[in-house]
Design a protein around this motif. Structure first.
Motif, PDB file in Angstrom:
ATOM      1  N   ASP A   1       0.869  -1.173   0.000  1.00 40.25           N
ATOM      2  CA  ASP A   1       0.000   0.000   0.000  1.00 40.25           C
ATOM      3  C   ASP A   1       0.911   1.230   0.000  1.00 40.25           C
ATOM      4  O   ASP A   1       1.529   1.555   1.022  1.00 40.25           O
ATOM      5  CB  ASP A   1      -0.892  -0.024   1.248  1.00 40.25           C
ATOM      6  CG  ASP A   1      -1.859   1.156   1.294  1.00 40.25           C
ATOM      7  OD1 ASP A   1      -1.736   2.065   0.464  1.00 40.25           O
ATOM      8  OD2 ASP A   1      -2.745   1.153   2.181  1.00 40.25           O
ATOM      9  N   ALA A   2       1.017   1.905  -1.141  1.00 40.89           N
ATOM     10  CA  ALA A   2       1.898   3.063  -1.280  1.00 40.89           C
ATOM     11  C   ALA A   2       1.142   4.335  -0.890  1.00 40.89           C
ATOM     12  O   ALA A   2       0.218   4.746  -1.587  1.00 40.89           O
ATOM     13  CB  ALA A   2       2.407   3.159  -2.714  1.00 40.89           C
ATOM     14  N   GLY A   3       1.539   4.917   0.227  1.00 40.13           N
ATOM     15  CA  GLY A   3       0.781   6.033   0.782  1.00 40.13           C
ATOM     16  C   GLY A   3      -0.311   5.484   1.667  1.00 40.13           C
ATOM     17  O   GLY A   3      -1.494   5.751   1.462  1.00 40.13           O
ATOM     18  N   CYS A   4       0.100   4.723   2.686  1.00 36.86           N
ATOM     19  CA  CYS A   4      -0.844   3.868   3.432  1.00 36.86           C
ATOM     20  C   CYS A   4      -1.644   4.612   4.488  1.00 36.86           C
ATOM     21  O   CYS A   4      -2.570   4.026   5.061  1.00 36.86           O
ATOM     22  CB  CYS A   4      -0.095   2.711   4.079  1.00 36.86           C
ATOM     23  SG  CYS A   4       1.173   3.224   5.268  1.00 36.86           S
TER      24      CYS A   4
ATOM     25  N   SER B   1      -3.281   8.733  -3.219  1.00 39.75           N
ATOM     26  CA  SER B   1      -1.965   9.192  -2.757  1.00 39.75           C
ATOM     27  C   SER B   1      -1.024   9.506  -3.919  1.00 39.75           C
ATOM     28  O   SER B   1       0.151   9.800  -3.689  1.00 39.75           O
ATOM     29  CB  SER B   1      -1.332   8.134  -1.850  1.00 39.75           C
ATOM     30  OG  SER B   1      -1.245   6.873  -2.500  1.00 39.75           O
ATOM     31  N   THR B   2      -1.511   9.455  -5.153  1.00 32.77           N
ATOM     32  CA  THR B   2      -0.639   9.681  -6.309  1.00 32.77           C
ATOM     33  C   THR B   2      -0.423  11.158  -6.612  1.00 32.77           C
ATOM     34  O   THR B   2       0.446  11.499  -7.419  1.00 32.77           O
ATOM     35  CB  THR B   2      -1.246   9.016  -7.560  1.00 32.77           C
ATOM     36  OG1 THR B   2      -2.609   9.451  -7.684  1.00 32.77           O
ATOM     37  CG2 THR B   2      -1.207   7.516  -7.464  1.00 32.77           C
TER      38      THR B   2
ATOM     39  N   THR C   1      -5.092   1.839  -8.713  1.00 33.44           N
ATOM     40  CA  THR C   1      -5.188   3.146  -8.070  1.00 33.44           C
ATOM     41  C   THR C   1      -6.624   3.630  -8.116  1.00 33.44           C
ATOM     42  O   THR C   1      -7.351   3.368  -9.084  1.00 33.44           O
ATOM     43  CB  THR C   1      -4.266   4.191  -8.744  1.00 33.44           C
ATOM     44  OG1 THR C   1      -4.317   5.414  -7.987  1.00 33.44           O
ATOM     45  CG2 THR C   1      -4.671   4.477 -10.174  1.00 33.44           C
ATOM     46  N   ILE C   2      -7.041   4.280  -7.040  1.00 33.36           N
ATOM     47  CA  ILE C   2      -8.254   5.099  -7.053  1.00 33.36           C
ATOM     48  C   ILE C   2      -7.797   6.515  -6.768  1.00 33.36           C
ATOM     49  O   ILE C   2      -7.082   6.759  -5.789  1.00 33.36           O
ATOM     50  CB  ILE C   2      -9.293   4.639  -6.020  1.00 33.36           C
ATOM     51  CG1 ILE C   2      -9.848   3.252  -6.383  1.00 33.36           C
ATOM     52  CG2 ILE C   2     -10.441   5.648  -5.933  1.00 33.36           C
ATOM     53  CD1 ILE C   2     -10.918   2.723  -5.430  1.00 33.36           C
ATOM     54  N   THR C   3      -8.210   7.439  -7.621  1.00 30.92           N
ATOM     55  CA  THR C   3      -7.684   8.800  -7.508  1.00 30.92           C
ATOM     56  C   THR C   3      -8.631   9.811  -8.122  1.00 30.92           C
ATOM     57  O   THR C   3      -9.459   9.458  -8.968  1.00 30.92           O
ATOM     58  CB  THR C   3      -6.313   8.887  -8.224  1.00 30.92           C
ATOM     59  OG1 THR C   3      -5.736  10.171  -7.962  1.00 30.92           O
ATOM     60  CG2 THR C   3      -6.448   8.690  -9.727  1.00 30.92           C
TER      61      THR C   3
END
Length: 291
Positions: free
Chosen positions: A102-105, A173-174, A198-200
């Motif tokens: 999880d990047a940006g958890c 978190s992107t 990704t959800i963004t």
């Protein structure tokens, strides 16, 4: 990536690579918005993303009732968790022996959900020592600390071995990083055939340029929202082939419209609602395979 050791840390803490990352780490280390903590208190899953799905007005009941605000907070949290479940639905086959990233958890709510669903190991990275400490403390309380771990780490330069990760994700978190650098790192540590999701929020190229509302959101969160076109281009350049692209904008509007009526408003709700309605801003899920 450089490292430094703090007197209270249990491990070496990587320093942010740029002054901007220092600002982001400071922002989230000092962040204590009740909108995140009060919603997480509902069931102990602390998220840092928004919700999707229809509002259950029957569950909310009469707005004049003394318990209405409590029910509203529980409903917002239910929609947040529904969003996380939807993301996990797109990770592909995952077994107990697999590792996810999880990047940006944030405070780790999605990591807990992923472990409960798949029984796997989940590694989270965040620039915020406060978030990592919170997530690790919560994992220990749930007795899953041997499978769910947060660390202070630059998501563009992680310690994970090449080709060692089954699936990974960024959940809102992107917008703090360069997409080419980000997807190059995911592509490095994902297995061939692995899945990235990704959800963004992204600005709509059909609008022409970022709208006034998108600019307000950037200023509010000290971030840089990318366009949908930039996501697809950066993925293609880094061996990530989109399999699914879903416009979740109609599904997230009810969350924002409900939140705007709560005691937890932060002042940014109007910008989200207006930009989603006028089409200048979109809320999307993109699932891509590492090839």
């Amino acid at each position: 990536m450089t490292t430094e050791t703090t007197s209270t840390a249990t491990a070496k803490i990587p320093a942010p690579a740029t002054p901007y990352q220092e600002d982001i780490a400071r922002y989230w280390n000092n962040e204590a918005r009740p909108v995140n903590l009060r919603l997480g208190d509902v069931d102990g899953l602390y998220h840092h993303h928004y919700g999707i799905g229809a509002v259950d007005h029957a569950a909310l009941g009469d707005p004049a009732h003394s318990e209405y605000e409590k029910k509203l907070i529980a409903e917002l949290h239910r929609l947040e968790s529904a969003q996380a479940e939807f993301l996990l639905d797109h990770l592909g086959p995952v077994g107990p022996g697999d590792t996810l990233v999880d990047a940006g958890c944030g405070r780790g709510g999605s990591m807990v959900m992923a472990h409960r669903r798949f029984g796997c190991t989940v590694e989270g990275v965040t620039l915020s020592a406060a978030q990592a400490d919170f997530g690790n403390r919560r994992a220990r309380e749930l007795r899953i600390g041997d499978h769910v771990r947060s660390r202070v780490c630059n998501m563009l330069d992680t310690p994970f071995d090449k080709g060692s990760v089954t699936a990974s994700w960024n959940n809102e978190s992107t917008m703090y990083v360069d997409l080419h650098d980000l997807f190059a790192e995911h592509s490095r540590f994902l297995k061939v055939g692995g899945r990235y999701v990704t959800i963004t929020g992204c600005w709509n190229p059909r609008y022409g340029q970022p709208s006034k509302s998108v600019s307000q959101i950037n200023a509010h969160f000290e971030c840089n929202i990318h366009s949908r076109r930039e996501y697809l281009r950066a993925m293609a350049d880094n061996r990530l082939v989109p399999q699914t692209v879903i416009d979740l904008t109609p599904d997230t509007l009810p969350y924002w419209e409900l939140r705007a009526t709560s005691s937890l408003v932060t002042g940014i709700e109007k910008a989200f609602i207006e930009s989603y309605r006028d089409g200048s801003f979109q809320y999307v899920l993109i699932a891509a395979d590492r090839v």
